[in-house]
Write a protein that holds these residues in place. Sequence first.
Motif: not given
Length: 267
Positions: A23-31, A61-80
């Motif tokens: 929610l914080s990332h959606i609202r403010t882009g906060q890391p 495959i399915d579980a990994t894509c779910f986690r990628l979506a979570e990372l994307d939601d907090i701006g961390a999709l391209t994190s290590p």
Amino acid sequence: MIDIDAAIGYVVAHGDPVERARLSHIRTGQPPPPETVERIAAGQMPEGGWPASADGAIPSIDATCFRLAELDDIGALTSPIGERALQWLASAQRGDGTWQEHGSLADLAPSWALPGDPEATLYLTSLAGFWLTAAAVATDPFQTRSPYGETVRSSATWVVAQLRPDGSWPSFLATGWYAAGLLHQQNFFYESARVQQVLGGRLPDMSPADVASMAVALRRVNLGDDWLLPGAWKRLGETQRPDGGWDSNEGPLFDVNATLTALRAVR
């Protein structure tokens, strides 16, 4: 009309730490705080993917894509952590351009991820191709330097071959929005537009969670602003509950996630 303040209040009141960080990332882009990323990363396997269950021994495959979506939601999709997952996902592509779950997961897999099932194969191929595309868009909007270019291109070519003449697809509803994003970014503009037309026709009967997921996916790859997204926003306004939340397809335990997805769809 969507009541943004009520939706925010619902997530604050009912969300867990990861959901509040989203929610914080959606609202403010906060890391996100490091512990939030660590919670998502928990269970990531040495190969880079996540298993289908806590005690699983094979990445899914399915579980990994779910986690990628979570990372994307907090701006961390391209994190290590995200990059390791994306690299594994690309390596798991089959020779024909598709993705399927490992055969040993047949007893655990839901209907949309059954190994060898044609509908599941089309869904997982659209889903995995979409996330590799989304990662490329995040780092390079023109995708001139994507390390996954050939992987994504082969998946898009395969998906196009599965579409019916009217733009519909022989798979689950969600396959449509992931395919539309994947195909548009791979310059299959006509095919993507036909898929979007079908999605628009089904919009009045979609659940709130599906509408939100579709809108988020399309916005993620800068698609649908001309007519489909406004229709989705209208539908979300009609289905928001008095408490500010939206219903999940998986039951009340996942209503916060559905509400977060709706917020991201309209912010």
